[in-house]
Design a protein around this motif. Structure first.
Motif, PDB file in Angstrom:
ATOM      1  N   THR A 120     -33.533  29.522 -38.490  1.00  0.00           N
ATOM      2  CA  THR A 120     -33.889  29.632 -37.080  1.00  0.00           C
ATOM      3  C   THR A 120     -35.251  29.018 -36.783  1.00  0.00           C
ATOM      4  OG1 THR A 120     -32.554  31.615 -36.731  1.00  0.00           O
ATOM      5  CG2 THR A 120     -34.359  31.239 -35.192  1.00  0.00           C
ATOM      6  N   VAL A 121     -36.274  29.476 -37.466  1.00  0.00           N
ATOM      7  CA  VAL A 121     -37.626  29.001 -37.160  1.00  0.00           C
ATOM      8  C   VAL A 121     -37.787  27.542 -37.558  1.00  0.00           C
ATOM      9  CG1 VAL A 121     -40.091  29.437 -37.454  1.00  0.00           C
ATOM     10  CG2 VAL A 121     -38.489  31.347 -37.442  1.00  0.00           C
ATOM     11  N   GLY A 122     -37.175  27.158 -38.683  1.00  0.00           N
ATOM     12  CA  GLY A 122     -37.253  25.765 -39.097  1.00  0.00           C
ATOM     13  C   GLY A 122     -36.607  24.823 -38.114  1.00  0.00           C
ATOM     14  N   GLY A 123     -35.555  25.272 -37.438  1.00  0.00           N
ATOM     15  CA  GLY A 123     -34.838  24.416 -36.502  1.00  0.00           C
ATOM     16  C   GLY A 123     -35.455  24.332 -35.117  1.00  0.00           C
ATOM     17  N   LEU A 124     -36.511  25.088 -34.871  1.00  0.00           N
ATOM     18  CA  LEU A 124     -37.148  25.060 -33.555  1.00  0.00           C
ATOM     19  C   LEU A 124     -38.163  23.922 -33.462  1.00  0.00           C
ATOM     20  CD1 LEU A 124     -37.859  28.864 -32.932  1.00  0.00           C
ATOM     21  CD2 LEU A 124     -35.834  27.535 -32.288  1.00  0.00           C
TER      22      LEU A 124
ATOM     23  N   GLY B 170     -29.251  26.069 -36.112  1.00  0.00           N
ATOM     24  CA  GLY B 170     -29.537  27.410 -35.618  1.00  0.00           C
ATOM     25  C   GLY B 170     -29.481  27.463 -34.093  1.00  0.00           C
ATOM     26  N   PRO B 171     -30.141  28.435 -33.501  1.00  0.00           N
ATOM     27  CA  PRO B 171     -30.025  28.656 -32.051  1.00  0.00           C
ATOM     28  C   PRO B 171     -31.005  27.824 -31.230  1.00  0.00           C
ATOM     29  CG  PRO B 171     -31.332  30.391 -33.007  1.00  0.00           C
ATOM     30  CD  PRO B 171     -30.908  29.500 -34.159  1.00  0.00           C
ATOM     31  N   ARG B 172     -31.360  26.627 -31.693  1.00  0.00           N
ATOM     32  CA  ARG B 172     -32.356  25.792 -31.012  1.00  0.00           C
ATOM     33  C   ARG B 172     -32.037  25.624 -29.531  1.00  0.00           C
ATOM     34  NH1 ARG B 172     -35.724  21.113 -32.969  1.00  0.00           N
ATOM     35  NH2 ARG B 172     -35.951  19.609 -31.278  1.00  0.00           N
ATOM     36  N   ALA B 173     -30.796  25.214 -29.210  1.00  0.00           N
ATOM     37  CA  ALA B 173     -30.447  24.957 -27.804  1.00  0.00           C
ATOM     38  C   ALA B 173     -30.507  26.235 -26.982  1.00  0.00           C
ATOM     39  CB  ALA B 173     -29.063  24.324 -27.708  1.00  0.00           C
ATOM     40  N   ALA B 174     -29.934  27.321 -27.501  1.00  0.00           N
ATOM     41  CA  ALA B 174     -29.895  28.570 -26.738  1.00  0.00           C
ATOM     42  C   ALA B 174     -31.296  29.089 -26.442  1.00  0.00           C
ATOM     43  CB  ALA B 174     -29.087  29.618 -27.496  1.00  0.00           C
ATOM     44  N   VAL B 175     -32.183  29.013 -27.423  1.00  0.00           N
ATOM     45  CA  VAL B 175     -33.552  29.502 -27.208  1.00  0.00           C
ATOM     46  C   VAL B 175     -34.286  28.604 -26.220  1.00  0.00           C
ATOM     47  CG1 VAL B 175     -35.755  30.021 -28.326  1.00  0.00           C
ATOM     48  CG2 VAL B 175     -33.610  30.579 -29.486  1.00  0.00           C
TER      49      VAL B 175
ATOM     50  N   VAL C 112     -34.800  35.392 -30.437  1.00  0.00           N
ATOM     51  CA  VAL C 112     -35.284  35.166 -31.812  1.00  0.00           C
ATOM     52  C   VAL C 112     -35.890  36.435 -32.407  1.00  0.00           C
ATOM     53  CG1 VAL C 112     -35.663  32.694 -31.515  1.00  0.00           C
ATOM     54  CG2 VAL C 112     -37.499  34.292 -30.939  1.00  0.00           C
ATOM     55  N   GLY C 113     -35.600  37.576 -31.794  1.00  0.00           N
ATOM     56  CA  GLY C 113     -36.170  38.834 -32.266  1.00  0.00           C
ATOM     57  C   GLY C 113     -35.793  39.185 -33.683  1.00  0.00           C
ATOM     58  N   TYR C 114     -34.588  38.760 -34.104  1.00  0.00           N
ATOM     59  CA  TYR C 114     -34.165  39.103 -35.461  1.00  0.00           C
ATOM     60  C   TYR C 114     -35.003  38.401 -36.519  1.00  0.00           C
ATOM     61  CZ  TYR C 114     -31.683  34.610 -35.310  1.00  0.00           C
ATOM     62  OH  TYR C 114     -31.366  33.277 -35.190  1.00  0.00           O
TER      63      TYR C 114
END
Length: 291
Positions: free
Chosen positions: A219-223, A29-34, A186-188
């Motif tokens: 998303t949340v799992g990958g953070l 998911g978007p781990r790096a971007a976030v 991560v708003g979505y």
């Protein structure tokens, strides 16, 4: 670091080549971007200068290509890296507290790179296979070569794997914040995915709930837990157990992964690099061996 002497590019023998363009990395998911946007200076630069808010997914797609080409570009890697660097020359301004920021500050630029290294290591160990300490050191040394492709000062880059681990812990414990840019990214998770263009609203209302659930889970799992804490994203023990079962299932399926077409297993930039490497190896083979 100057542009005069290009560093030797990464190649087929590296773990970074083997895994960075693996499509299983998309499961992170978007781990790096976030994470990038949780560093105040970087988050502020995106807020002030980027089209991220107007066209989030298009912006991420445009950014990913040059980063991948810095890894997989062969002789063009350093030139591509300098292009990526030069995209950031005018990203500068003033923080809310009055201090100045610039995207090419070595500490800021290195942080962005470090998030890709973290994501690579996390993705391999979560969805592909465990890594030994020697392999982690090897990936870290490869990341130093990769970073030098950008032609940015490497003064902020830790000397070795042990120093990087200390750096990473300090950044997570002391430097990252819940910047508004990261919250938007991560708003979505709570609001649902935005409707794609040209899809009628009734159709999107029908198909979006399961898509939203998958996007939220990945998303949340990958953070990192510290990211969830700062961003206020709920994640229960039951969620964690489900995520671990999901990751274990992906790892088990890895036994069948080599049987799939390369077009399924790797992103286009990696596939092009692999084709070049195979052609080069074939060209170097003695004529007798090619018969």
């Amino acid at each position: 670091m100057t542009d005069q002497a290009d560093p030797a590019p990464l190649g087929p023998g590296t773990l970074t080549w083997r895994y960075f363009g693996d499509t299983r990395m998309l499961l992170v998911g978007p781990r790096a971007a976030v994470l990038q946007n949780m560093l105040p200076a970087l988050g502020q630069g995106v807020l002030d200068h980027s089209v991220f808010f107007a066209e989030t997914f298009a912006r991420l797609k445009r950014s990913a290509g040059p980063i991948l080409n810095t890894v997989y570009g062969g002789p063009r890697s350093a030139a591509t890296g300098r292009q990526v660097r030069d995209f950031h020359r005018e990203i500068k301004g003033t923080m809310p507290d009055g201090t100045r920021y610039h995207a090419l500050d070595p500490e800021t630029y290195y942080w962005a790179h470090a998030t890709f290294l973290d994501t690579l290591l996390y993705g391999i160990e979560t969805f592909i296979r465990p890594l030994g300490e020697a392999e982690k050191r090897r990936v870290y040394e490869e990341s130093k070569v990769w970073f030098r492709m950008y032609g940015v000062s490497d003064r902020a880059m830790p000397e070795d794997w042990e120093a990087f681990q200390a750096y990473w812990k300090r950044m997570l414990d002391e430097e990252i914040v819940a910047h508004g840019t990261a919250r938007y990214g991560v708003g979505y998770v709570t609001k649902g995915l935005p409707a794609p263009p040209k899809i009628p609203a009734p159709v999107w209302r029908a198909v979006s709930p399961p898509l939203d659930a998958v996007a939220r889970f990945v998303t949340v799992g990958g953070l990192h837990p510290r990211m969830r804490e700062l961003l206020g994203l709920p994640w229960s023990d039951a969620d964690e157990r489900r995520y671990r079962r999901f990751a274990a299932a992906v790892r088990r399926a890895g036994r069948l992964w080599p049987l799939l077409p390369e077009a399924v297993r790797y992103l286009p930039q990696a596939r092009r690099a692999f084709r070049r490497a195979r052609a080069s190896q074939k060209a170097r083979r003695p004529a007798r061996a090619r018969r």
